[in-house]
Scaffold this motif. Structure first.
Motif, short mmCIF file in Angstrom:
data_model
loop_
_atom_site.label_atom_id
_atom_site.label_comp_id
_atom_site.label_asym_id
_atom_site.label_seq_id
_atom_site.Cartn_x
_atom_site.Cartn_y
_atom_site.Cartn_z
N SER A 172 0.81 -1.22 0.00
CA SER A 172 0.00 0.00 0.00
C SER A 172 0.84 1.27 0.00
CB SER A 172 -0.93 0.02 1.22
OG SER A 172 -0.17 0.03 2.43
N LEU A 173 2.15 1.16 0.28
CA LEU A 173 3.01 2.36 0.36
C LEU A 173 3.09 3.06 -0.99
CD1 LEU A 173 5.96 1.04 2.57
CD2 LEU A 173 4.13 2.61 3.26
N ARG A 174 2.96 4.38 -0.95
CA ARG A 174 3.02 5.19 -2.18
C ARG A 174 3.99 6.35 -2.09
NH1 ARG A 174 1.32 1.32 -3.75
NH2 ARG A 174 -0.64 0.83 -4.81
N ARG A 175 4.48 6.64 -0.88
CA ARG A 175 5.31 7.83 -0.69
C ARG A 175 6.42 7.52 0.30
NH1 ARG A 175 2.79 13.52 1.59
NH2 ARG A 175 4.52 14.92 1.04
N ILE A 176 7.65 7.80 -0.08
CA ILE A 176 8.81 7.59 0.78
C ILE A 176 9.43 8.95 1.07
CG2 ILE A 176 10.95 6.32 1.13
CD1 ILE A 176 8.52 4.52 0.51
N VAL A 177 9.52 9.30 2.36
CA VAL A 177 10.07 10.60 2.77
C VAL A 177 11.34 10.34 3.57
CG1 VAL A 177 9.62 12.78 3.94
CG2 VAL A 177 7.72 11.51 2.90
N LEU A 178 12.44 10.94 3.15
CA LEU A 178 13.76 10.66 3.73
C LEU A 178 14.28 11.86 4.51
CD1 LEU A 178 15.29 9.16 0.47
CD2 LEU A 178 14.31 7.86 2.37
N TRP A 179 14.93 11.55 5.64
CA TRP A 179 15.58 12.59 6.43
C TRP A 179 16.96 12.10 6.86
CZ3 TRP A 179 17.85 12.57 11.23
CH2 TRP A 179 18.22 13.81 11.75
N ASN A 180 17.91 13.03 6.86
CA ASN A 180 19.24 12.77 7.39
C ASN A 180 19.78 14.06 8.00
OD1 ASN A 180 21.44 10.51 7.33
ND2 ASN A 180 22.56 12.38 6.81
N ARG A 187 18.78 13.87 0.08
CA ARG A 187 18.41 14.25 -1.29
C ARG A 187 19.03 13.30 -2.30
NH1 ARG A 187 20.64 19.00 -1.52
NH2 ARG A 187 22.48 18.31 -2.69
N ASP A 188 20.29 12.93 -2.08
CA ASP A 188 20.98 12.04 -3.02
C ASP A 188 20.33 10.65 -3.04
OD1 ASP A 188 22.68 14.09 -3.62
OD2 ASP A 188 24.38 13.31 -2.45
N LEU A 189 19.95 10.14 -1.87
CA LEU A 189 19.32 8.83 -1.84
C LEU A 189 17.96 8.87 -2.53
CD1 LEU A 189 19.21 5.88 -1.05
CD2 LEU A 189 18.37 6.57 1.21
N ALA A 190 17.20 9.92 -2.31
CA ALA A 190 15.91 10.05 -2.99
C ALA A 190 16.10 10.00 -4.50
CB ALA A 190 15.22 11.34 -2.57
N ALA A 191 17.13 10.67 -4.99
CA ALA A 191 17.40 10.68 -6.43
C ALA A 191 17.79 9.29 -6.93
CB ALA A 191 18.50 11.68 -6.74
N LEU A 193 16.96 6.39 -5.64
CA LEU A 193 15.80 5.51 -5.61
C LEU A 193 14.84 5.82 -6.77
CD1 LEU A 193 15.20 5.50 -1.75
CD2 LEU A 193 15.89 3.54 -3.14
N ARG A 194 14.71 7.08 -7.12
CA ARG A 194 13.87 7.43 -8.28
C ARG A 194 14.41 6.78 -9.54
NH1 ARG A 194 14.70 12.88 -6.64
NH2 ARG A 194 13.20 13.46 -5.04
N VAL A 201 5.35 4.95 -6.80
CA VAL A 201 5.91 5.39 -5.53
C VAL A 201 6.72 6.66 -5.78
CG1 VAL A 201 7.42 4.82 -3.58
CG2 VAL A 201 6.07 3.02 -4.68
N CYS A 202 6.51 7.68 -4.95
CA CYS A 202 7.30 8.90 -5.09
C CYS A 202 8.31 8.98 -3.94
CB CYS A 202 6.41 10.14 -5.11
SG CYS A 202 5.56 10.50 -3.55
N PHE A 203 9.46 9.57 -4.23
CA PHE A 203 10.55 9.67 -3.26
C PHE A 203 10.89 11.14 -3.07
CE2 PHE A 203 10.94 5.61 -5.39
CZ PHE A 203 11.10 4.72 -4.33
N GLU A 204 11.03 11.56 -1.82
CA GLU A 204 11.34 12.95 -1.53
C GLU A 204 12.15 13.03 -0.24
OE1 GLU A 204 7.66 15.02 0.38
OE2 GLU A 204 6.87 13.46 -0.98
N HIS A 205 12.73 14.18 0.02
CA HIS A 205 13.45 14.38 1.26
C HIS A 205 12.96 15.66 1.92
CE1 HIS A 205 15.74 17.30 -1.08
NE2 HIS A 205 16.24 17.76 0.06
N ARG A 206 13.05 15.71 3.23
CA ARG A 206 12.69 16.89 4.01
C ARG A 206 13.81 17.16 5.00
NH1 ARG A 206 7.07 18.21 3.67
NH2 ARG A 206 6.41 17.42 1.62
#
Length: 336
Positions: A172-180, A187-191, A193-194, A201-206
């Motif tokens: 059911s997962l559709r959104r992955i939000v990354l923090w470091n 940001r690099d890991l989100a890129a 994974l895309r 599934v969308c990948f983003e960082h905050r």
């Protein structure tokens, strides 16, 4: 599941005939351990074989004040798991300053009836896969079935494995939000994974940790932090919190409130003495020993996990040798 024997001799002895020890590289391990297969293998094998596997408490040997040598042995004479396995690993916390992984490991596999060496595996790679798979397996039992957002706290070597394993366990997962702590790493890991082309599934960082925590239906922490990162007071109802990175009493990825608000499960009995989050909560009376369930209790349905959509659930893994030998089995038998 492990691959099927190729002939009658292997059917009688899946450990093979001892014709030479394999050297299984990180790349070979990656190809042998797709997340869904490893999750399924651990789930079914823990249920059927855990009582036949001997796994003494792992000894820790201090090398100096910031480094240690750890041995993780396990063995079984069961026909479905006729192996002895030992993981030898080092933990050097200072390595981060040299841009080196803090943990390195090798895994040795032997026949349990003769002691003949069978394989040497890249233990670091094996550990990354089994750690992520176990956390995702727990989430399969403890997360809401409609969970859509996975928040990942920490984007080191373990993080991409954690993402892939959770996607396999929670469709059911559709959104992955990354923090470091270093936003550039998230940001690099989100890129990266895309670029893998994972559909739907969308990948983003905050950059705000509390925001990432509040967004997650499932939160996966994969850090070596020695101070709490997740504030239990801001966890929303229905959240599943996976504490994956820490493995010593001095390490903590969440505060007492997060432990106290959740239904707590751990991967093994040793976690109540080795996991900093659990140790601290027990010492301060936030929880009692009877509040802590085991992963095998969920698998065998001996203990209820999530009973409502409002429950907060927590899973803590410190890793134990039973999980390593099951992962090593899957790798080795796929190369017979």
């Amino acid at each position: 599941m492990a691959s099927q024997p190729k002939d009658n001799e292997e059917a009688e002895n899946p450990a093979g005939g001892g014709g030479g020890s394999m050297n299984l590289t990180a790349a070979e391990i990656r190809s042998s351990l797709p997340p869904a297969s490893l999750i399924h293998h651990i789930q079914t094998s823990l249920a059927s074989l855990s009582h036949f596997i001997h796994s003494p408490i792992r000894p820790h040997f201090p090398v100096d004040e910031a480094s240690s040598l750890i041995l993780m042995p396990a063995w079984s004479h069961h026909p479905s798991l006729p192996y002895i396995g030992v993981k030898v690993l080092t933990s050097f916390s200072r390595n981060a300053a040299q841009r080196l992984p803090s943990v390195h490991a090798s895994y040795l596999l032997f026949r349990s009836d003769t002691g003949v060496p069978l394989a040497v595996l890249d233990g670091t790679e094996l550990t990354l896969h089994r750690t992520a798979a176990v956390a995702a397996l727990a989430a399969k039992f403890l997360a809401r079935t409609d969970a859509r957002v996975l928040s990942v706290v920490g984007t080191g070597a373990l993080a991409p494995h954690v993402v892939r394993a959770h996607l396999a366990a929670l469709p059911s997962l559709r959104r992955i939000v990354l923090w470091n702590r270093t936003a550039e790493k998230a940001r690099d890991l989100a890129a990266r994974l895309r670029e893998e082309g994972i559909e739907n599934v969308c990948f983003e960082h905050r950059e705000c940790l509390d925001e990432v925590v509040q967004m997650g239906d499932v939160i996966a922490c994969s850090t070596g932090s020695d101070r709490p990162l997740v504030n239990g007071g801001i966890l929303k109802e229905g959240t599943h919190l996976g504490l994956i990175g820490s493995f010593t009493p001095s390490m903590r990825e969440c505060d007492d409130e997060a432990i106290g608000r959740g239904k707590l499960f751990v991967d093994c009995e040793e976690a109540v003495e080795e996991a900093g989050e659990v140790v601290a909560a027990l010492q301060r009376g936030v929880i009692q020993r009877g509040d802590v369930g085991l992963l095998i209790d969920l698998i065998d349905q001996r203990r209820d996990g999530r009973t409502s959509d409002a429950d907060i659930t927590v899973f803590k893994t410190v890793g134990f040798a039973v999980l390593d030998i099951l992962a090593a089995q899957l790798v080795y038998e796929s190369h017979l």
